[in-house]
Design a protein around this motif. Structure first.
Motif, mmCIF file in Angstrom:
data_model
loop_
_atom_site.group_PDB
_atom_site.id
_atom_site.type_symbol
_atom_site.label_atom_id
_atom_site.label_comp_id
_atom_site.label_asym_id
_atom_site.label_seq_id
_atom_site.Cartn_x
_atom_site.Cartn_y
_atom_site.Cartn_z
ATOM 1 N N LEU A 11 55.333 43.034 70.603
ATOM 2 C CA LEU A 11 56.229 43.321 69.484
ATOM 3 C C LEU A 11 56.190 42.210 68.450
ATOM 4 O O LEU A 11 56.140 42.466 67.234
ATOM 5 C CB LEU A 11 57.657 43.522 70.009
ATOM 6 N N SER A 12 56.186 40.958 68.902
ATOM 7 C CA SER A 12 56.137 39.830 67.972
ATOM 8 C C SER A 12 54.821 39.815 67.204
ATOM 9 O O SER A 12 54.799 39.545 65.995
ATOM 10 C CB SER A 12 56.317 38.514 68.740
ATOM 11 N N ARG A 14 52.876 42.427 66.513
ATOM 12 C CA ARG A 14 52.862 43.534 65.543
ATOM 13 C C ARG A 14 53.702 43.206 64.318
ATOM 14 O O ARG A 14 53.323 43.552 63.188
ATOM 15 C CB ARG A 14 53.384 44.801 66.208
ATOM 16 N N ARG A 15 54.810 42.538 64.534
ATOM 17 C CA ARG A 15 55.637 42.146 63.387
ATOM 18 C C ARG A 15 54.899 41.141 62.503
ATOM 19 O O ARG A 15 54.902 41.250 61.276
ATOM 20 C CB ARG A 15 56.952 41.551 63.865
ATOM 21 N N ARG A 18 52.230 42.932 60.563
ATOM 22 C CA ARG A 18 52.745 43.730 59.455
ATOM 23 C C ARG A 18 52.962 42.879 58.213
ATOM 24 O O ARG A 18 52.763 43.330 57.083
ATOM 25 C CB ARG A 18 54.061 44.407 59.874
ATOM 26 N N TYR A 19 53.359 41.628 58.412
ATOM 27 C CA TYR A 19 53.583 40.721 57.288
ATOM 28 C C TYR A 19 52.369 39.831 57.012
ATOM 29 O O TYR A 19 52.499 38.794 56.354
ATOM 30 C CB TYR A 19 54.814 39.847 57.555
#
Length: 411
Positions: A11-12, A14-15, A18-19
């Motif tokens: 999850l970290s 992918r975040r 995304r940025y």
């Protein structure tokens, strides 16, 4: 790696993706951010120092964020496969004494030993042979040696081992006041480590050109055999990639794509000194094997062992309450923790260590073959289990380079 840790890391990542936090593009930004290395190497800078004892230049990597400094020593290891068992055991005892010396020196924060294996000897072999060729040799001998030089790079591998030691110069009783004194203090601390008798020979301290070559060749393997003149005017930030993308299981950078694996768990049984031989055997692709060390001080080591004993007994007790008896593996873990505590109480040191492996392919099309080669070498070791460095490919890639980054050293 627990399922919760895996999905939290996923999850970290992918975040961050995304940025665009996992992508790097070299840009000309205002000082001091101009041409910085990516990721964990962003705060590092290279200092060219003069060693008065040898009269040669030494490259010192300075971490501007923490003030730590790292000095790299080029090694020339001797083979131990054909050595007598007593000689190998003596080398292991000497290396244990070196680690023991690190635990009593507050300025030494950690160390790592890296062996880089690159297929093909390249132009360096031709230059060496050309300089040693006798002009008066027979024509047949000249033709034979020229043919060997032409064909050998396709059938050999270049082995480059080095050891990097991370030092905190300000941890001394009289902290140095300026950068020059910090460099001098760092060199003095590293010179205090005696590697004689450990089964390896010291070639010399790595110069600034050596460090530029190692780092630049890691990101672009095509320049590994280039001559020193190509690295003399290279800035430290230019040794990194022009562009890089940190994936979940791979790291794309200049001239190649790399995959990095890390130690999954500590070995549960005694291992032979030749256990890493499958990883050290030359293959089709460039490979770096790094063992990172951090020797715990006696008080921290005792606390770690007591915590391991408590955790092992709690797991054993919980399983016994649920299933009627504890697992044999859990009992073995408790016994090992108790034996380690007894050894520490007798004066032995506790060492935190990890193993990291990076394989670099020239293109994405060769990546499956590189991954297969690494998997085969890992399975052949049997006693040591590795896993991909999920979401940390760039960091593990940099940990095998003399950038001053050691994942075991606390921030």
């Amino acid at each position: 790696m627990s399922a919760l840790s895996y999905y939290w890391a996923k999850l970290s990542w992918r975040r961050a993706s995304r940025y665009e936090g996992t992508a790097y593009r070299r840009l000309l930004l205002p000082h001091p951010y101009r041409l910085d290395l990516p990721g964990v190497g962003a705060s590092s800078t290279l200092i060219k120092a003069h060693d008065p004892t040898t009269g040669q230049s030494v490259g010192v990597v300075h971490d501007r964020a923490t003030g730590r400094m790292t000095v790299t020593t080029l090694l020339s290891p001797g083979g131990s496969l054909m050595a007598p068992t007593g000689a190998v055991q003596s080398s292991l005892r000497t290396w244990s004494a070196v680690l023991d010396a690190m635990s009593t020196d507050e300025q030494i924060l950690g160390a790592s030993v890296t062996i880089q294996i690159t297929p093909g000897a390249g132009e360096a072999l031709g230059d060496d042979v050309q300089a040693r060729k006798d002009p008066g040799a027979p024509d047949l001998a000249k033709r034979v040696i020229d043919e060997l030089v032409r064909t050998t790079p396709h059938a050999t591998a270049s082995v480059a081992p080095w050891m990097s030691v991370t030092v905190d110069p300000s941890a001394s009783a009289n902290p140095p006041v300026d950068l020059a004194e910090q460099v001098a203090e760092t060199l003095k601390v590293v010179d205090g480590l005696d590697l004689s008798g450990t089964g390896t020979d010291i070639e010399r301290r790595a110069s600034d050109i050596d460090l530029r070559r190692i780092v630049r060749a890691a990101y672009d393997p095509a320049v590994f055999t280039a001559r020193n003149a190509q690295f003399e005017e290279l800035q430290w930030g230019e040794c990194g990639p022009v562009a890089a993308d940190d994936g979940w299981e791979e790291y794309a950078h200049d001239g190649g794509v790399s995959i990095s694996w890390v130690l999954q768990e500590m070995p549960r049984r005694p291992i032979p000194y030749s256990v890493l031989l499958p990883l050290l055997a030359p293959g089709r692709f460039q490979r770096r094997i790094t063992i990172a060390y951090r020797v715990l001080d006696p008080y921290e080591g005792e606390a770690v062992l007591e915590r391991e004993i408590s955790h092992a007994r709690q797991r054993e007790q919980a399983t016994a309450e649920m299933k009627g008896r504890a697992k044999w593996s859990q009992r073995a873990d408790s016994q090992r923790a108790e034996r380690a505590a007894a050894q520490a109480a007798s004066g032995d040191q506790v060492v935190d260590w990890t193993l990291m492996v990076t394989v670099t392919a020239r293109s994405a099309g060769e990546l499956p073959a590189a991954r297969q080669e690494l998997e085969r070498a890992t399975k052949a070791m049997r006693s040591i289990r590795l896993r991909p460095a999920y979401g940390a490919q760039a960091a593990v890639f940099a940990a095998g380079l003399p950038l001053g980054y050691n994942p075991l050293v606390k921030g």
